[in-house]
Each structure stands twice: as C-alpha cells, then as structure tokens.
Write an enzyme that holds these catalytic residues in place. Structure first.
Site, PDB file in Angstrom:
ATOM      1  N   ASP A 173       0.857  -1.213  -0.203  1.00  0.00           N
ATOM      2  CA  ASP A 173      -0.119   0.155   0.167  1.00  0.00           C
ATOM      3  C   ASP A 173       1.167   1.288   0.003  1.00  0.00           C
ATOM      4  O   ASP A 173       0.816   2.033  -0.610  1.00  0.00           O
ATOM      5  CB  ASP A 173      -1.026  -0.102   1.228  1.00  0.00           C
ATOM      6  CG  ASP A 173      -2.029  -1.198   1.248  1.00  0.00           C
ATOM      7  OD1 ASP A 173      -2.502  -1.676   0.145  1.00  0.00           O
ATOM      8  OD2 ASP A 173      -2.221  -2.037   2.249  1.00  0.00           O
ATOM      9  N   HIS A 197      -5.268  -3.887   5.576  1.00  0.00           N
ATOM     10  CA  HIS A 197      -4.937  -4.132   4.539  1.00  0.00           C
ATOM     11  C   HIS A 197      -6.198  -4.715   3.465  1.00  0.00           C
ATOM     12  O   HIS A 197      -6.271  -5.908   2.882  1.00  0.00           O
ATOM     13  CB  HIS A 197      -3.736  -5.004   4.205  1.00  0.00           C
ATOM     14  CG  HIS A 197      -3.297  -5.395   2.543  1.00  0.00           C
ATOM     15  ND1 HIS A 197      -2.784  -4.263   1.630  1.00  0.00           N
ATOM     16  CD2 HIS A 197      -3.548  -6.492   2.106  1.00  0.00           C
ATOM     17  CE1 HIS A 197      -2.873  -4.901   0.548  1.00  0.00           C
ATOM     18  NE2 HIS A 197      -3.040  -6.018   0.604  1.00  0.00           N
TER      19      HIS A 197
HETATM   20  N1  LIG Z   1      -0.532  -8.400   1.809  1.00  0.00           N
HETATM   21  C1  LIG Z   1      -0.278  -8.122   0.606  1.00  0.00           C
HETATM   22  O1  LIG Z   1      -0.424  -7.051   0.117  1.00  0.00           O
HETATM   23  C2  LIG Z   1      -0.752  -9.006  -0.571  1.00  0.00           C
HETATM   24  C3  LIG Z   1      -1.082 -10.400  -0.403  1.00  0.00           C
HETATM   25  N2  LIG Z   1      -1.567 -11.242  -1.454  1.00  0.00           N
HETATM   26  C4  LIG Z   1      -2.003 -12.392  -1.141  1.00  0.00           C
HETATM   27  O2  LIG Z   1      -0.806 -13.436  -1.368  1.00  0.00           O
HETATM   28  C5  LIG Z   1      -1.424 -14.690  -1.363  1.00  0.00           C
HETATM   29  C6  LIG Z   1      -0.648 -15.454  -2.424  1.00  0.00           C
HETATM   30  O3  LIG Z   1      -0.846 -14.863  -3.684  1.00  0.00           O
HETATM   31  P1  LIG Z   1       0.004 -15.272  -5.157  1.00  0.00           P
HETATM   32  O4  LIG Z   1       1.374 -15.499  -4.820  1.00  0.00           O
HETATM   33  O5  LIG Z   1      -0.417 -14.575  -6.073  1.00  0.00           O
HETATM   34  O6  LIG Z   1      -0.764 -16.932  -5.136  1.00  0.00           O
HETATM   35  P2  LIG Z   1      -0.221 -18.118  -5.984  1.00  0.00           P
HETATM   36  O7  LIG Z   1      -1.374 -19.130  -6.003  1.00  0.00           O
HETATM   37  O8  LIG Z   1       0.407 -17.845  -6.967  1.00  0.00           O
HETATM   38  O9  LIG Z   1       0.741 -18.725  -4.971  1.00  0.00           O
HETATM   39  C7  LIG Z   1       0.342 -19.267  -3.715  1.00  0.00           C
HETATM   40  C8  LIG Z   1       1.212 -20.499  -3.245  1.00  0.00           C
HETATM   41  O10 LIG Z   1       0.900 -21.089  -1.982  1.00  0.00           O
HETATM   42  C9  LIG Z   1       1.076 -22.519  -2.179  1.00  0.00           C
HETATM   43  N3  LIG Z   1       0.292 -22.968  -0.945  1.00  0.00           N
HETATM   44  C10 LIG Z   1      -0.922 -23.211  -1.013  1.00  0.00           C
HETATM   45  N4  LIG Z   1      -1.092 -24.029   0.397  1.00  0.00           N
HETATM   46  C11 LIG Z   1       0.018 -24.050   0.940  1.00  0.00           C
HETATM   47  C12 LIG Z   1       0.572 -24.431   2.046  1.00  0.00           C
HETATM   48  N5  LIG Z   1      -0.382 -25.258   2.911  1.00  0.00           N
HETATM   49  N6  LIG Z   1       1.612 -24.383   2.322  1.00  0.00           N
HETATM   50  C13 LIG Z   1       2.825 -24.022   1.588  1.00  0.00           C
HETATM   51  N7  LIG Z   1       2.343 -23.380   0.293  1.00  0.00           N
HETATM   52  C14 LIG Z   1       1.165 -23.249   0.083  1.00  0.00           C
HETATM   53  C15 LIG Z   1       0.715 -22.812  -3.554  1.00  0.00           C
HETATM   54  O11 LIG Z   1       0.922 -23.905  -3.877  1.00  0.00           O
HETATM   55  C16 LIG Z   1       1.231 -21.513  -4.208  1.00  0.00           C
HETATM   56  O12 LIG Z   1       2.513 -22.052  -4.986  1.00  0.00           O
HETATM   57  C17 LIG Z   1      -2.754 -14.646  -1.605  1.00  0.00           C
HETATM   58  O13 LIG Z   1      -3.748 -14.828  -0.569  1.00  0.00           O
HETATM   59  C18 LIG Z   1      -2.982 -12.875  -1.825  1.00  0.00           C
HETATM   60  O14 LIG Z   1      -4.269 -12.525  -1.988  1.00  0.00           O
HETATM   61  C19 LIG Z   1      -1.215 -10.855  -2.437  1.00  0.00           C
HETATM   62  C20 LIG Z   1      -0.938  -9.423  -2.910  1.00  0.00           C
HETATM   63  C21 LIG Z   1      -0.575  -8.393  -2.111  1.00  0.00           C
HETATM   64  O1  LIG Z   2      -5.791  -7.230  -4.303  1.00  0.00           O
HETATM   65  C1  LIG Z   2      -5.434  -8.434  -3.904  1.00  0.00           C
HETATM   66  O2  LIG Z   2      -6.202  -9.315  -3.798  1.00  0.00           O
HETATM   67  C2  LIG Z   2      -3.980  -8.769  -3.480  1.00  0.00           C
HETATM   68  C3  LIG Z   2      -3.603  -7.689  -2.528  1.00  0.00           C
HETATM   69  O3  LIG Z   2      -3.819  -7.657  -1.321  1.00  0.00           O
HETATM   70  C4  LIG Z   2      -2.860  -6.348  -3.146  1.00  0.00           C
HETATM   71  O4  LIG Z   2      -2.719  -6.210  -4.494  1.00  0.00           O
HETATM   72  O5  LIG Z   2      -3.046  -5.287  -2.364  1.00  0.00           O
END
Ligand SMILES: NC(=O)C1=CN([C@@H]2O[C@H](COP(=O)(O)OP(=O)(O)OC[C@H]3O[C@@H](n4cnc5c(N)ncnc54)[C@H](O)[C@@H]3O)[C@@H](O)[C@H]2O)C=CC1
Ligand SMILES: O=C([O-])CC(=O)C(=O)O
Length: 336
Positions: A173, A197
């Site tokens: 953010d 967030h």
């Molecule tokens: N805090 C923030 O600002 C943000 C948070 N996110 C969040 O981050 C998370 C991941 O997003 P992406 O990487 O795009 O998803 P993705 O689906 O590309 O990757 C997630 C990974 O987690 C793994 N996974 C699932 N269950 C698991 C477990 N029990 N143990 C270990 N690994 C496991 C999957 O195999 C996959 O490789 C989502 O919840 C998303 O909403 C995304 C963007 C910003």
């Molecule tokens: O928007 C989403 O789901 C992933 C996230 O948290 C972000 O991009 O800030």
C-alpha cells in the site's frame, strides 16, 4: 509529535548494498507461487540473507535449484511436505515470510479468501510456533486483517507469543501510494499508509507528505486508488491472479528493513502489528508507524497528531471494519 519528513527519509531506501554482518536464515512458505518466486529471487539478491529456505506444497526443488545458481551468498534449499519438509524448512529460521494461499479473482473481496487461507495460515503458524518460535513472522497471505490475528492467536495458544515478532505486510500500500504521488508530482517520496490491508481499512496519509498540495477531488481520487489498487491488478490480470511482482518488491523491502534494523540501523516502516492505539475500540491490530529493532518491533508509534478531518474520518471507518475482521480471525482459532 515527530517530523514526518525524517520518518520518510529513514525508510526510503529499498535495498542496502552492504554485506551481511549477521547470518540470517529466511524461510519463504508458498515459495513456488506468483509472489513466492520473485520474492525469493529478491531475497536471494539481498546480501544480508545467508540461507534461504523455500517451502511449498509443490515445485520448490526446481525453484531452489534455479535460484541456487545465482552468485550471491545465500545457500538455497527447497522443501515440500514429504519427509517433514515444513519443519526442516523452518529449522533455525530467523525470519519466515508467508505468501502461501489462494489469490483473488475478479469480483472477489480479500475476505472471500478467508475460507481457504485461514486454515493454511493457521497450520503454517502452528509449525512456526513449534519449530522457530523466535523467528520474525511476515504475513502476506490475505485477508491480512484476519490472518495476522489468526497467526497471533496460534502463537498465544502455543505459549510462545511475542507481539514484537509478528507482522502483517502492508508495504504494498505504501509502495503504491508512493508511485501514484510520483506520477502526479515527479517526486519519489514515501507516503505513510495506515489502518489495515483491505478496501476502506487502507488509509493513506497524504497530509504527512511535506509540500504535497492536493485539491479535494485529487485527494479523493488518490485515496480511492490506493484503497482499491489491488482491484486494478486483479481486473487487469483477468482471472489469473492478483499483484505478485509489486508485492514481491514490497515484501523484499519490508524484509530488508527488518534485516537492516537487526544490524542496528534505525528503521521506520508501516506495518499491521499488535498495539493498543485503538484498544478502546476493541481492536488489537492496526497498521501504523513502527520503529524496527533487533527484536522486531522496537516501538509502535501513534498516528501523527495533525491528521486532517478527512483522514480522521477514514480512520473511524477503517477501525469499524477492522473490528469485524479481527474478530473473525480470533473466532476461527478459538472455535476449533
Ligand atoms: N499482503 C499483500 O499486500 C498481498 C497479499 N497477497 C496475497 O498473497 C497470497 C498469495 O498470492 P499469490 O502468490 O499470487 O498466489 P499463488 O497461488 O500464485 O501462490 C500461492 C502459493 O501458495 C502455495 N500454497 C498453498 N497452500 C500452501 C500450504 N499449505 N503451504 C505452503 N504453500 C502453500 C501454492 O502451492 C502456491 O504456490 C494470496 O492470499 C494473496 O491474496 C497478494 C498481493 C498482495
Ligand atoms: O488485491 C489483492 O487481492 C491482492 C492484494 O492484497 C493487493 O494487491 O493489495
């Protein structure tokens, strides 16, 4: 109160270039995912990381083999659930970064991810509490407003909770707000973003950027864009996921800030941590200015006392939403 400008300049640098003074083992859980892979790459490039431990339910041996050829100091190892891989990955970790879980598709809110990600974060936090209770835990998995309370309650249940060491990563953010202001002014400055967030809990404090003048319309539009910046990416990715590369950048910046602080540097970041700022409203977690130190959180700083009425109103609305999402996380752990 403190001068916002000095706060801004302290956390400006994304990556330092000095070599490591302390060994730091960093584990990434969810390391083969959209965020996990580029985040692991950036951590591998960080000279302060001496060991990088990659865990995912699939594909980590390949990711580790690939990253392992990069000529930086970190030794990289990949783990999957076979042979107690999670515990091996966490053994001796100083920092655990958690981007494991499912991302949004168009039309979903972050809270819609709760039903899948709450259980994932709970089980990963249980393993951390058992194997590396003193590690710094950086939670990226959404909904952060609930997953941080979940991880914290898991540590409390296990009797190893240290509020100084659990962080909800809200750095994206701040990164977005900084970029959007740059597009407008040509000045690359930090913009404090506080609250939580998700949507209206994301509260950019444009009043704290020295010299920034916005009309009411500009302020409204920029505030909305920061609050719903994640939706822009979800929409553009059209069903294939949410922000990954910018999140990896933001996560690597936050990890680097903690590593620099552990070496004695005075670093301020914004993060969703345990504090009493809104205890009277019944919430324990709120993203605010945080001074980092060798133990993690060194000092939780209150919001500046010169917020505008517009920003104060955003805080009131954000706090009301955070009451619900925090309770949802707490109940999830205690209803099982
Ligand atoms: N805090 C923030 O600002 C943000 C948070 N996110 C969040 O981050 C998370 C991941 O997003 P992406 O990487 O795009 O998803 P993705 O689906 O590309 O990757 C997630 C990974 O987690 C793994 N996974 C699932 N269950 C698991 C477990 N029990 N143990 C270990 N690994 C496991 C999957 O195999 C996959 O490789 C989502 O919840 C998303 O909403 C995304 C963007 C910003
Ligand atoms: O928007 C989403 O789901 C992933 C996230 O948290 C972000 O991009 O800030």
């Amino acid at each position: 109160m403190f001068a916002s400008r000095s706060i801004v300049s302290l956390s400006r640098r994304a990556f330092s270039t000095s070599s490591a003074q302390n060994a730091a083992k960093v584990a990434v859980l969810g390391a083969a995912g959209g965020i996990g892979q580029p985040l692991s790459l950036l951590l591998k490039a960080n000279p302060k990381v001496t060991e990088l431990s990659l865990y995912d339910v699939v594909n980590t041996p390949g990711v580790a083999a690939d990253l392992g050829h990069i000529n930086t100091v970190a030794k990289v190892t990949g783990f999957t659930p076979e042979n107690d891989g999670l515990k091996s990955a966490l053994d001796g970790a100083d920092m655990v970064v958690i981007p494991a879980g499912v991302p949004r598709k168009p039309g979903m809110t972050r809270d819609d991810l709760f039903k899948t990600n709450a259980g994932i974060v709970r089980s990963l936090a249980e393993a951390c509490a058992e194997v590396c209770p003193k590690a710094q835990i950086l939670i990226i998995s959404n909904p952060v407003n609930s997953t941080v309370p979940i991880a914290s309650e898991v540590f409390i249940k296990a009797g190893v909770y240290d509020p100084k060491r659990i962080f909800g990563v809200t750095t994206l953010d701040c990164v977005r707000a900084s970029r959007f202001i740059y597009e407008k002014t040509g000045n690359l400055v930090d913009v404090p973003v506080v609250g939580g967030h998700a949507g209206i809990t994301i509260i950019p404090l444009f009043s704290q950027v020295e010299g920034l003048k916005l009309s009411d319309e500009e302020r409204d539009a920029l505030t909305y864009r920061v609050q719903f910046g994640g939706d822009e990416v979800v929409k553009a990715k059209a069903g294939t996921g949410s922000a990954t590369l910018s999140m990896a950048y933001a996560g690597a910046r936050f990890a680097d800030s903690l590593l620099r602080a552990s070496e004695g540097e005075d670093v301020i970041e914004w993060s969703f941590v345990r504090n009493d700022l809104y205890a009277s409203e019944g919430i324990k977690y709120f993203s605010t200015y945080v001074r980092l130190g060798s133990e993690g959180v060194k000092e939780v700083l209150p919001l500046p006392d010169n917020l505008t009425d517009y920003e104060k109103d955003l805080v009131v609305k954000g706090v009301a939403e955070l009451q619900k999402t925090e309770k949802k996380g707490f109940d999830f752990v205690h209803s099982q």
